[in-house]
Design a protein around this motif. Sequence first.
Motif, mmCIF file in Angstrom:
data_model
loop_
_atom_site.group_PDB
_atom_site.id
_atom_site.type_symbol
_atom_site.label_atom_id
_atom_site.label_comp_id
_atom_site.label_asym_id
_atom_site.label_seq_id
_atom_site.Cartn_x
_atom_site.Cartn_y
_atom_site.Cartn_z
ATOM 1 N N LEU A 25 35.644 109.591 94.100
ATOM 2 C CA LEU A 25 36.085 110.981 94.080
ATOM 3 C C LEU A 25 35.488 111.780 95.219
ATOM 4 N N GLU A 26 34.219 111.472 95.570
ATOM 5 C CA GLU A 26 33.555 112.299 96.572
ATOM 6 C C GLU A 26 33.956 111.961 97.992
ATOM 7 N N SER A 30 37.378 117.953 99.559
ATOM 8 C CA SER A 30 38.273 119.085 99.734
ATOM 9 C C SER A 30 39.543 118.940 98.921
ATOM 10 N N LYS A 31 39.815 117.757 98.419
ATOM 11 C CA LYS A 31 41.008 117.507 97.632
ATOM 12 C C LYS A 31 40.619 117.188 96.201
ATOM 13 N N SER A 32 41.191 117.916 95.295
ATOM 14 C CA SER A 32 40.929 117.626 93.882
ATOM 15 C C SER A 32 41.888 116.530 93.426
ATOM 16 N N GLU A 33 41.688 115.335 93.924
ATOM 17 C CA GLU A 33 42.567 114.221 93.619
ATOM 18 C C GLU A 33 41.738 113.057 93.091
ATOM 19 N N PRO A 34 42.183 112.410 92.040
ATOM 20 C CA PRO A 34 41.424 111.286 91.499
ATOM 21 C C PRO A 34 41.652 110.022 92.308
ATOM 22 N N ALA A 35 40.694 109.118 92.232
ATOM 23 C CA ALA A 35 40.927 107.787 92.756
ATOM 24 C C ALA A 35 41.925 107.090 91.864
ATOM 25 N N SER A 36 42.470 105.971 92.361
ATOM 26 C CA SER A 36 43.355 105.171 91.521
ATOM 27 C C SER A 36 42.492 104.405 90.535
ATOM 28 N N LEU A 37 42.516 104.815 89.265
ATOM 29 C CA LEU A 37 41.586 104.295 88.278
ATOM 30 C C LEU A 37 42.307 103.660 87.098
ATOM 31 N N LEU A 38 41.697 102.618 86.578
ATOM 32 C CA LEU A 38 42.088 102.061 85.287
ATOM 33 C C LEU A 38 40.814 101.965 84.468
ATOM 34 N N LEU A 39 40.596 102.929 83.560
ATOM 35 C CA LEU A 39 39.368 103.022 82.788
ATOM 36 C C LEU A 39 39.594 102.514 81.367
ATOM 37 N N SER A 40 38.664 101.717 80.888
ATOM 38 C CA SER A 40 38.707 101.303 79.481
ATOM 39 C C SER A 40 37.330 101.502 78.880
ATOM 40 N N TYR A 41 37.285 101.744 77.572
ATOM 41 C CA TYR A 41 36.008 101.981 76.925
ATOM 42 C C TYR A 41 36.084 101.570 75.466
ATOM 43 N N ASN A 110 37.825 125.758 94.420
ATOM 44 C CA ASN A 110 36.368 125.604 94.489
ATOM 45 C C ASN A 110 35.887 124.789 93.290
ATOM 46 N N ASN A 111 36.263 123.535 93.268
ATOM 47 C CA ASN A 111 35.869 122.675 92.164
ATOM 48 C C ASN A 111 34.381 122.342 92.250
ATOM 49 N N TYR A 112 33.673 122.488 91.152
ATOM 50 C CA TYR A 112 32.225 122.232 91.146
ATOM 51 C C TYR A 112 31.880 121.406 89.909
ATOM 52 N N PRO A 113 31.000 120.393 90.075
ATOM 53 C CA PRO A 113 30.439 119.880 91.338
ATOM 54 C C PRO A 113 31.468 119.072 92.122
ATOM 55 N N TYR A 114 31.108 118.690 93.339
ATOM 56 C CA TYR A 114 32.060 118.056 94.252
ATOM 57 C C TYR A 114 32.544 116.711 93.731
ATOM 58 N N ASN A 115 31.705 116.026 92.914
ATOM 59 C CA ASN A 115 32.070 114.687 92.448
ATOM 60 C C ASN A 115 32.766 114.713 91.095
ATOM 61 N N SER A 116 33.397 115.825 90.770
ATOM 62 C CA SER A 116 34.057 115.940 89.472
ATOM 63 C C SER A 116 35.492 116.407 89.634
ATOM 64 N N ASP A 174 32.155 111.469 88.698
ATOM 65 C CA ASP A 174 32.024 110.192 89.380
ATOM 66 C C ASP A 174 30.579 110.026 89.836
ATOM 67 N N TYR A 175 29.828 109.149 89.154
ATOM 68 C CA TYR A 175 28.472 108.763 89.561
ATOM 69 C C TYR A 175 28.499 107.262 89.821
ATOM 70 N N ASP A 176 29.335 106.894 90.747
ATOM 71 C CA ASP A 176 29.629 105.495 91.035
ATOM 72 C C ASP A 176 28.355 104.640 90.971
ATOM 73 N N PRO A 177 28.297 103.621 90.100
ATOM 74 C CA PRO A 177 29.422 102.991 89.407
ATOM 75 C C PRO A 177 29.716 103.530 88.005
ATOM 76 N N PHE A 178 29.171 104.692 87.648
ATOM 77 C CA PHE A 178 29.418 105.250 86.321
ATOM 78 C C PHE A 178 30.441 106.382 86.396
ATOM 79 N N TYR A 179 31.174 106.552 85.310
ATOM 80 C CA TYR A 179 32.069 107.694 85.137
ATOM 81 C C TYR A 179 31.753 108.339 83.790
ATOM 82 N N ILE A 180 31.612 109.643 83.795
ATOM 83 C CA ILE A 180 31.338 110.395 82.570
ATOM 84 C C ILE A 180 32.467 111.399 82.354
ATOM 85 N N THR A 181 32.995 111.424 81.155
ATOM 86 C CA THR A 181 34.056 112.370 80.801
ATOM 87 C C THR A 181 33.623 113.177 79.586
ATOM 88 N N ILE A 182 33.767 114.480 79.680
ATOM 89 C CA ILE A 182 33.526 115.361 78.539
ATOM 90 C C ILE A 182 34.751 116.249 78.368
#
Length: 237
Positions: A25-26, A30-41, A110-116, A174-182
């Motif tokens: 993500l980081e 400047s772009k609020s765009e996600p990476a191409s992700l396939l997340l499972s949990y 102005n998305n904050y923080p930059y890695n979200s 995005d805290y590569d290699p971790f992802y946190i969603t709330i």
Amino acid sequence: MNKLIFIILVASISNSNCLAQNKPLEEDSSKSEPASLLLSYLSLSSSFENYNSIDIGLMKTVGNKSAIGGELGYIYNIEGLKLQNEQSWYSEIYGIKAYFYYRFFLNLKNNYPYNSLTFFDIEPQFYWTSFNSERIAGYSCNEQFGDCEYYRFYDSRVDRIVPGLNLKLGKIYDYDPFYITIFAGIGYRYVQEYSEIDKVLAKPDKFFNTRGQVSDLQTGGMIKLRLGFQLAYNLWH
């Protein structure tokens, strides 16, 4: 009980796998765009629900601004029953639950923080649960006082169906290699219960629990909070 489950949730419940990633993500803040992700949990409990369950989930981005996902769970206990009745009155509890959502990633200047990334979800849901319940059926009851001419005792199967729709707002970090969603949101649910008693007998005027308190089958709508915390790990890192 919910506080204890929440601690377990934050510490260890959502053992997750990020199966594919094209860019972090980081990489372009400047772009609020996600990476191409396939997340499972995998979730071993439901800290914000009345349904204890084992859940699995999947999310896939579809373009730069949206994603689709869902959660499936096997219900093995219903906490809400124990809050009002003795646990021994209910047995053989099982069921399934399903959430399906369409996620919109918000293009915030102005998305904050930059890695979200901030997102909004539209999420239909469906629950089905089944359990054995000791019930007392009352016939020819006096509505003013609740006394009945005669009673019958039954150990009946009860099925509960709960469709609903949730609206959620949240962030993915995005805290590569971790992802946190709330996320947090609110939803509407409609509860309908069915009993085997209705299939074999004339419908009673009232149902009672074993303490003699009125305990009719549940029906009707309710407003419910929808809260969540998810942790993912990128095994392909």
